[in-house]
Design a protein around this motif. Sequence first.
Motif, PDB file in Angstrom:
ATOM      1  N   PHE A  12       0.795  -1.227   0.000  1.00  0.00           N
ATOM      2  CA  PHE A  12       0.000   0.000   0.000  1.00  0.00           C
ATOM      3  C   PHE A  12       0.828   1.278   0.000  1.00  0.00           C
ATOM      4  O   PHE A  12       0.261   2.369  -0.021  1.00  0.00           O
ATOM      5  CB  PHE A  12      -0.967   0.008   1.189  1.00  0.00           C
ATOM      6  N   LEU A  13       2.138   1.165   0.017  1.00  0.00           N
ATOM      7  CA  LEU A  13       2.974   2.358   0.039  1.00  0.00           C
ATOM      8  C   LEU A  13       2.788   3.270  -1.173  1.00  0.00           C
ATOM      9  O   LEU A  13       2.693   4.489  -1.005  1.00  0.00           O
ATOM     10  CB  LEU A  13       4.436   1.960   0.214  1.00  0.00           C
ATOM     11  N   PRO A  14       2.698   2.772  -2.414  1.00  0.00           N
ATOM     12  CA  PRO A  14       2.456   3.685  -3.538  1.00  0.00           C
ATOM     13  C   PRO A  14       1.146   4.449  -3.418  1.00  0.00           C
ATOM     14  O   PRO A  14       1.076   5.634  -3.733  1.00  0.00           O
ATOM     15  CB  PRO A  14       2.443   2.766  -4.760  1.00  0.00           C
ATOM     16  N   ALA A  15       0.098   3.791  -2.934  1.00  0.00           N
ATOM     17  CA  ALA A  15      -1.190   4.471  -2.780  1.00  0.00           C
ATOM     18  C   ALA A  15      -1.128   5.526  -1.683  1.00  0.00           C
ATOM     19  O   ALA A  15      -1.686   6.616  -1.828  1.00  0.00           O
ATOM     20  CB  ALA A  15      -2.278   3.453  -2.460  1.00  0.00           C
ATOM     21  N   GLY A  16      -0.463   5.227  -0.594  1.00  0.00           N
ATOM     22  CA  GLY A  16      -0.331   6.201   0.488  1.00  0.00           C
ATOM     23  C   GLY A  16       0.472   7.418   0.080  1.00  0.00           C
ATOM     24  O   GLY A  16       0.109   8.554   0.405  1.00  0.00           O
ATOM     25  N   LEU A  17       1.557   7.193  -0.636  1.00  0.00           N
ATOM     26  CA  LEU A  17       2.359   8.324  -1.110  1.00  0.00           C
ATOM     27  C   LEU A  17       1.609   9.135  -2.166  1.00  0.00           C
ATOM     28  O   LEU A  17       1.725  10.361  -2.205  1.00  0.00           O
ATOM     29  CB  LEU A  17       3.690   7.820  -1.664  1.00  0.00           C
ATOM     30  N   VAL A  62       3.490  10.136  -8.799  1.00  0.00           N
ATOM     31  CA  VAL A  62       4.205   9.644  -7.621  1.00  0.00           C
ATOM     32  C   VAL A  62       4.000   8.137  -7.459  1.00  0.00           C
ATOM     33  O   VAL A  62       4.943   7.404  -7.148  1.00  0.00           O
ATOM     34  CB  VAL A  62       3.766  10.414  -6.356  1.00  0.00           C
ATOM     35  N   ALA A  63       2.786   7.648  -7.679  1.00  0.00           N
ATOM     36  CA  ALA A  63       2.525   6.213  -7.556  1.00  0.00           C
ATOM     37  C   ALA A  63       3.308   5.412  -8.594  1.00  0.00           C
ATOM     38  O   ALA A  63       3.892   4.371  -8.269  1.00  0.00           O
ATOM     39  CB  ALA A  63       1.038   5.936  -7.690  1.00  0.00           C
ATOM     40  N   PHE A  68       8.006   1.815  -9.799  1.00  0.00           N
ATOM     41  CA  PHE A  68       9.282   1.541 -10.469  1.00  0.00           C
ATOM     42  C   PHE A  68      10.412   1.373  -9.453  1.00  0.00           C
ATOM     43  O   PHE A  68      11.304   0.552  -9.639  1.00  0.00           O
ATOM     44  CB  PHE A  68       9.621   2.633 -11.483  1.00  0.00           C
ATOM     45  N   ILE A  69      10.376   2.135  -8.369  1.00  0.00           N
ATOM     46  CA  ILE A  69      11.364   1.958  -7.299  1.00  0.00           C
ATOM     47  C   ILE A  69      11.190   0.581  -6.660  1.00  0.00           C
ATOM     48  O   ILE A  69      12.176  -0.125  -6.408  1.00  0.00           O
ATOM     49  CB  ILE A  69      11.250   3.089  -6.251  1.00  0.00           C
ATOM     50  N   GLN A  70       9.947   0.188  -6.398  1.00  0.00           N
ATOM     51  CA  GLN A  70       9.699  -1.134  -5.829  1.00  0.00           C
ATOM     52  C   GLN A  70      10.176  -2.233  -6.774  1.00  0.00           C
ATOM     53  O   GLN A  70      10.719  -3.244  -6.334  1.00  0.00           O
ATOM     54  CB  GLN A  70       8.214  -1.321  -5.537  1.00  0.00           C
ATOM     55  N   LYS A  71       9.983  -2.033  -8.062  1.00  0.00           N
ATOM     56  CA  LYS A  71      10.436  -3.023  -9.035  1.00  0.00           C
ATOM     57  C   LYS A  71      11.954  -3.147  -9.030  1.00  0.00           C
ATOM     58  O   LYS A  71      12.491  -4.245  -9.113  1.00  0.00           O
ATOM     59  CB  LYS A  71       9.944  -2.654 -10.433  1.00  0.00           C
ATOM     60  N   SER A  72      12.654  -2.026  -8.907  1.00  0.00           N
ATOM     61  CA  SER A  72      14.113  -2.084  -8.904  1.00  0.00           C
ATOM     62  C   SER A  72      14.665  -2.667  -7.605  1.00  0.00           C
ATOM     63  O   SER A  72      15.746  -3.243  -7.601  1.00  0.00           O
ATOM     64  CB  SER A  72      14.698  -0.698  -9.160  1.00  0.00           C
ATOM     65  N   SER A  81       7.432  -9.180  -0.324  1.00  0.00           N
ATOM     66  CA  SER A  81       6.685  -8.616  -1.440  1.00  0.00           C
ATOM     67  C   SER A  81       5.557  -9.557  -1.839  1.00  0.00           C
ATOM     68  O   SER A  81       5.775 -10.745  -2.063  1.00  0.00           O
ATOM     69  CB  SER A  81       7.615  -8.369  -2.620  1.00  0.00           C
ATOM     70  N   ILE A  82       4.345  -9.035  -1.907  1.00  0.00           N
ATOM     71  CA  ILE A  82       3.181  -9.836  -2.289  1.00  0.00           C
ATOM     72  C   ILE A  82       3.087  -9.947  -3.805  1.00  0.00           C
ATOM     73  O   ILE A  82       2.694 -10.972  -4.346  1.00  0.00           O
ATOM     74  CB  ILE A  82       1.897  -9.215  -1.718  1.00  0.00           C
ATOM     75  N   ILE A  83       3.494  -8.900  -4.502  1.00  0.00           N
ATOM     76  CA  ILE A  83       3.410  -8.858  -5.961  1.00  0.00           C
ATOM     77  C   ILE A  83       4.754  -9.258  -6.546  1.00  0.00           C
ATOM     78  O   ILE A  83       5.807  -8.856  -6.057  1.00  0.00           O
ATOM     79  CB  ILE A  83       3.037  -7.428  -6.432  1.00  0.00           C
ATOM     80  N   ASN A  84       4.716 -10.029  -7.619  1.00  0.00           N
ATOM     81  CA  ASN A  84       5.928 -10.389  -8.334  1.00  0.00           C
ATOM     82  C   ASN A  84       6.259  -9.254  -9.299  1.00  0.00           C
ATOM     83  O   ASN A  84       5.721  -9.192 -10.393  1.00  0.00           O
ATOM     84  CB  ASN A  84       5.741 -11.713  -9.078  1.00  0.00           C
ATOM     85  N   TYR A  85       7.136  -8.354  -8.886  1.00  0.00           N
ATOM     86  CA  TYR A  85       7.452  -7.174  -9.688  1.00  0.00           C
ATOM     87  C   TYR A  85       8.279  -7.494 -10.913  1.00  0.00           C
ATOM     88  O   TYR A  85       8.418  -6.654 -11.790  1.00  0.00           O
ATOM     89  CB  TYR A  85       8.165  -6.129  -8.825  1.00  0.00           C
ATOM     90  N   SER A  86       8.839  -8.674 -10.999  1.00  0.00           N
ATOM     91  CA  SER A  86       9.622  -9.016 -12.185  1.00  0.00           C
ATOM     92  C   SER A  86       8.715  -9.218 -13.404  1.00  0.00           C
ATOM     93  O   SER A  86       9.184  -9.200 -14.522  1.00  0.00           O
ATOM     94  CB  SER A  86      10.456 -10.273 -11.930  1.00  0.00           C
ATOM     95  N   GLU A  87       7.408  -9.389 -13.193  1.00  0.00           N
ATOM     96  CA  GLU A  87       6.473  -9.544 -14.301  1.00  0.00           C
ATOM     97  C   GLU A  87       5.852  -8.231 -14.757  1.00  0.00           C
ATOM     98  O   GLU A  87       5.100  -8.204 -15.715  1.00  0.00           O
ATOM     99  CB  GLU A  87       5.360 -10.510 -13.893  1.00  0.00           C
ATOM    100  N   ILE A  88       6.135  -7.142 -14.073  1.00  0.00           N
ATOM    101  CA  ILE A  88       5.567  -5.841 -14.426  1.00  0.00           C
ATOM    102  C   ILE A  88       6.384  -5.226 -15.543  1.00  0.00           C
ATOM    103  O   ILE A  88       7.579  -5.181 -15.483  1.00  0.00           O
ATOM    104  CB  ILE A  88       5.521  -4.886 -13.219  1.00  0.00           C
TER     105      ILE A  88
END
Length: 88
Positions: A12-17, A62-63, A68-72, A81-88
């Motif tokens: 939820f960090l991207p949504a909060g920011l 910002v989101a 993209f920061i979370q993906k890196s 991490s709940i989401i597999n960011y390597s697939e984004i």
Amino acid sequence: MMNFILSILWLFLPAGLANASPALFRWFPLLNTPIDYGKSINGKRILGDNKTWRGLICGTFVAIIFVFIQKSVYPWATEFSIINYSEI
């Protein structure tokens, strides 16, 4: 239990920011126009008083940047991490 709490916060960090970003961009008054341009239906504003282009554009920007920061950072943060960011 702590890993679960970190996972939820990380998700939820991207949504909060994004929600806090319009206050950080107050110095940019050009986008302070309401999205519905002040129009109303039956005396009620269509989207309300606090929905501005600044919030929409800056919040989205910002989101996206933080995702993209979370993906890196994902290779080092896979354990919470709940989401597999390597697939984004």
